[in-house]
Design a protein around this motif. Structure first.
Motif, PDB file in Angstrom:
ATOM      1  N   TRP A 179      -0.950  -5.867   5.445  1.00 47.78           N
ATOM      2  CA  TRP A 179       0.550  -5.881   4.601  1.00 47.78           C
ATOM      3  C   TRP A 179      -0.046  -5.216   3.157  1.00 47.78           C
ATOM      4  O   TRP A 179       0.469  -4.150   2.758  1.00 47.78           O
ATOM      5  CB  TRP A 179       1.039  -7.256   4.054  1.00 47.78           C
ATOM      6  CG  TRP A 179       2.201  -7.281   3.018  1.00 47.78           C
ATOM      7  CD1 TRP A 179       2.006  -7.356   1.870  1.00 47.78           C
ATOM      8  CD2 TRP A 179       3.382  -7.105   3.547  1.00 47.78           C
ATOM      9  NE1 TRP A 179       3.103  -6.852   1.058  1.00 47.78           N
ATOM     10  CE2 TRP A 179       4.108  -6.852   2.258  1.00 47.78           C
ATOM     11  CE3 TRP A 179       4.110  -6.613   4.490  1.00 47.78           C
ATOM     12  CZ2 TRP A 179       5.525  -6.515   1.998  1.00 47.78           C
ATOM     13  CZ3 TRP A 179       5.784  -6.472   4.358  1.00 47.78           C
ATOM     14  CH2 TRP A 179       6.114  -6.600   3.267  1.00 47.78           C
ATOM     15  N   THR A 180      -1.370  -5.406   2.905  1.00 46.01           N
ATOM     16  CA  THR A 180      -1.956  -4.717   1.684  1.00 46.01           C
ATOM     17  C   THR A 180      -2.365  -3.514   2.057  1.00 46.01           C
ATOM     18  O   THR A 180      -1.851  -2.476   1.268  1.00 46.01           O
ATOM     19  CB  THR A 180      -3.165  -5.509   1.377  1.00 46.01           C
ATOM     20  OG1 THR A 180      -2.869  -6.871   1.068  1.00 46.01           O
ATOM     21  CG2 THR A 180      -4.002  -4.881  -0.019  1.00 46.01           C
ATOM     22  N   SER A 189       7.621  -9.704  -0.104  1.00 43.65           N
ATOM     23  CA  SER A 189       5.985  -9.424  -0.520  1.00 43.65           C
ATOM     24  C   SER A 189       5.132 -10.582   0.096  1.00 43.65           C
ATOM     25  O   SER A 189       5.851 -11.343   0.441  1.00 43.65           O
ATOM     26  CB  SER A 189       6.042  -9.940  -2.113  1.00 43.65           C
ATOM     27  OG  SER A 189       6.642 -11.344  -2.455  1.00 43.65           O
ATOM     28  N   GLN A 236       0.984  -1.380   1.937  1.00 41.98           N
ATOM     29  CA  GLN A 236       1.728  -1.120   0.612  1.00 41.98           C
ATOM     30  C   GLN A 236       0.710   0.283   0.110  1.00 41.98           C
ATOM     31  O   GLN A 236       1.258   1.018  -0.881  1.00 41.98           O
ATOM     32  CB  GLN A 236       1.372  -2.343  -0.167  1.00 41.98           C
ATOM     33  CG  GLN A 236       2.131  -3.708   0.047  1.00 41.98           C
ATOM     34  CD  GLN A 236       3.769  -3.124   0.333  1.00 41.98           C
ATOM     35  OE1 GLN A 236       4.316  -2.533  -0.388  1.00 41.98           O
ATOM     36  NE2 GLN A 236       4.340  -3.504   1.321  1.00 41.98           N
TER      37      GLN A 236
END
Length: 602
Positions: A590-591, A574, A594
């Motif tokens: 990264w967001t 995370s 996801q």
């Protein structure tokens, strides 16, 4: 006061049936002809939607209008003229000017829409045909024949697919009248004067101003036609060349090339050697911008020969400059430097200082590519000594600042960055001022002059806010976060980091490609996860491991690579949005990863 009018055939008492609260709205409706779009009425008046809807309903209920299409009213015969009489005479000029502006914007929208949805554009144009015709008539009366011709051409093109109509006939007559008025004052002398003004605009005005001037000249020469006066066809080709030069600078190389090909067909090289050489030079620039280096070499060679035959040293120098840029791009640095030297030798410094400065700057760029930094510095300084214009001077100061930064001379870099920023501020150029002040803030930060660095970063952000996402504000927010971190201001650092994340996230969600390395890596990892290929995942993990061990890698990257590796390995990973050490790019990519994975899972 109750509405009154003297328009024959329309009884004033019919207006009395409308609610008294709506009577103040009626004069504005008198600007429209035959019908009106509720959207255009809103744009014109900025009235609330509820008020416009109430007015439309009242008109329909009173039998004064009917809804002939969604959001559009057809006015009862004679109503438009009756309403026009209600406009106070003192307010009429301003109201009509505002109405013309709104309708011109609508016509421009239809012109663009016709390329994507021609049937929809035709439907909307036919609905507003009476208003558009009145707009063209007003344009001829208030803006002059050249503007009227342009507008009539657009409107005729929009409405012609619908077949013959009275409006088309009236537009044709209006266009003929405008052409007659226009032609009376257009001749070789008028063209020569206007062309000289365009040349001046190309030399020392912003691109937008030069483009507008060149486009107007090209349209004027086409409207006048090849038989307007002796050599009118040559002048039309000349106008095309000037417009193409602007299009090249605006990164519209393909359109420029098409114009130039047509212009060259109309030019006799035996009698127009200089103009043909100019056209071939611009064509070479267009070809080079489109990636056709071989064709560009041929065009530049033909342009150089023509310029020499015509005895045009300035044109020779500009052609040699383009040849030098091409050789530089092909990594033939020695040939590029020699061509720059030949070009400088062809020029009289007193007559062509700006071009001489551009040639020295090109030499500086070549020397810098060769890591010959002393020679690059000397070339940039020579360019600065010759350059008479503020905008190129600002660019040179920024170039010198970057060079001094690279060679470990920060105080010299700061001096030149400040000079560049001041010039950009004087010119009203927030885009380049923001870029320069961000560079300056970075240099001051490296010297631990944190208060000054913060001030410059904040000024850079103020400039970038005027420009928008094209100025990449997230890079300066990230720099400010580093400055505040080093200044032991954690709250300010966190806020700057959040701004960097928010602005870059918005940019990426808008469809823009990743501008950071993390984006490319994250995309590859996302592809590998979605393909479900264990062997491909293993290869990706090995590649990430090698990259993490690479010398000189950015300090935050190994940690992000570890997160991606954990994801590929199927273990928990995370990234916190407020993790300053990870950086805005990694947080955003990264967001997005996801979100992509969640979307694939349904």
């Amino acid at each position: 006061m109750a509405p009154t009018n003297t328009t024959p055939g329309f009884p004033a008492e019919r207006l009395h049936t409308l609610p008294a609260a709506l009577h103040p709205c009626l004069p504005v409706l008198g600007l429209f002809h035959g019908g009106l779009s509720l959207d255009l009425l809103h744009t014109l008046t900025e009235w609330p939607a509820e008020q416009i809807e109430a007015l439309a309903t009242a008109l329909i209920d009173a039998g004064l209008a009917s809804a002939d299409a969604p959001g559009h009213l057809l006015l009862a015969p004679g109503l438009d003229a009756a309403l026009a009489e209600l406009i106070p005479p003192g307010e009429r000029p301003a109201l009509e000017a505002r109405w013309r502006g709104v309708l011109l914007g609508f016509a421009g929208y239809l012109h663009q829409l016709a390329d994507q949805a021609p049937e929809q554009a035709l439907t909307l144009a036919r609905q507003e045909s009476a208003n558009l015709l009145a707009l063209a008539q007003g344009c001829l009366a208030h803006e002059g024949p050249e503007h009227a011709i342009e507008l009539v051409t657009v409107l005729y093109t929009l409405l012609q697919p619908g077949g013959p109509s009275p409006v088309l006939e009236q537009l044709q007559s209006l266009g003929d009248e405008a052409l007659a008025r226009f032609g009376a004052g257009w001749n070789a002398a008028a063209f020569a004067q206007t062309a000289a003004e365009v040349e001046a605009a190309l030399a020392d005005q912003p691109l937008e101003a030069a483009f507008q001037a060149a486009q107007a000249l090209y349209q004027q020469s086409r409207w006048a036609g090849p038989d307007a006066y002796p050599d009118a066809l040559r002048d039309q080709a000349h106008a095309a060349v000037l417009l193409a030069r602007c299009l090249n600078r605006a990164d519209e190389a393909e359109q420029a090339g098409q114009l130039l090909e047509m212009a060259l067909e109309d030019l006799d090289p035996a009698h127009n050697a200089a103009l043909v050489a100019e056209a071939r030079l611009a064509l070479g620039e267009s070809q080079l911008a489109q990636g056709n280096a071989l064709a560009a070499l041929g065009s530049f060679a033909a342009a150089l020969a023509g310029a020499r035959d015509a005895g045009q040293p300035e044109l020779q120098a500009r052609t040699l400059h383009q040849q030098a840029r091409l050789q530089h791009a092909l990594d033939d640095h020695a040939a590029a430097l020699e061509l720059c030297e030949q070009a400088r030798a062809a020029l009289d410094p007193a007559r062509h200082p700006a071009l001489l400065a551009a040639l020295w700057q090109e030499s500086g760029l070549i020397h810098q590519a060769l890591r010959a930094f002393d020679a690059a510095e000397a070339a940039y300084q020579a360019a600065l000594s010759h350059q008479p214009d503020a905008a190129p001077k600002a660019d040179l100061h920024n170039q010198l600042g970057s060079l001094y930064d690279h060679t470990g001379q920060p105080e010299q870099a700061i001096h030149h960055y400040l000079s560049a920023a001041d010039l950009c501020a004087t010119l009203g150029d927030p885009e380049n001022e923001g870029r320069v002040r961000s560079n300056l803030a970075d240099t001051l930060h490296q010297l631990a002059r944190l208060d000054e660095a913060r001030t410059q970063a904040q000024q850079a952000l103020a400039c970038k806010r005027q420009v928008g996402a094209d100025s990449a504000p997230w890079t300066t927010w990230a720099l400010l976060a580093q400055i505040e971190t080093d200044a032991h201001q954690p709250d300010a650092a966190l806020e700057a980091h959040r701004q960097a994340v928010a602005s870059y996230y918005t940019h990426r969600k808008g469809g823009a490609s990743a501008s950071v390395l993390e984006g490319q890596l994250t995309r590859a990892v996302g592809d590998g996860l979605l393909q479900g290929d264990d062997e491909a995942r293993a290869e990706l993990r090995a590649a990430l491991g090698r990259l993490a061990q690479k010398p000189g890698i950015a300090p935050h990257l190994p940690r992000y690579l570890g997160l991606l590796d954990a994801l590929l390995a199927g273990t928990h990973a995370s990234a916190e949005p407020d993790d300053l050490a990870l950086g805005y790019g990694a947080v955003v990519e990264w967001t997005l990863l996801q979100e992509r994975l969640a979307g694939a899972q349904g």
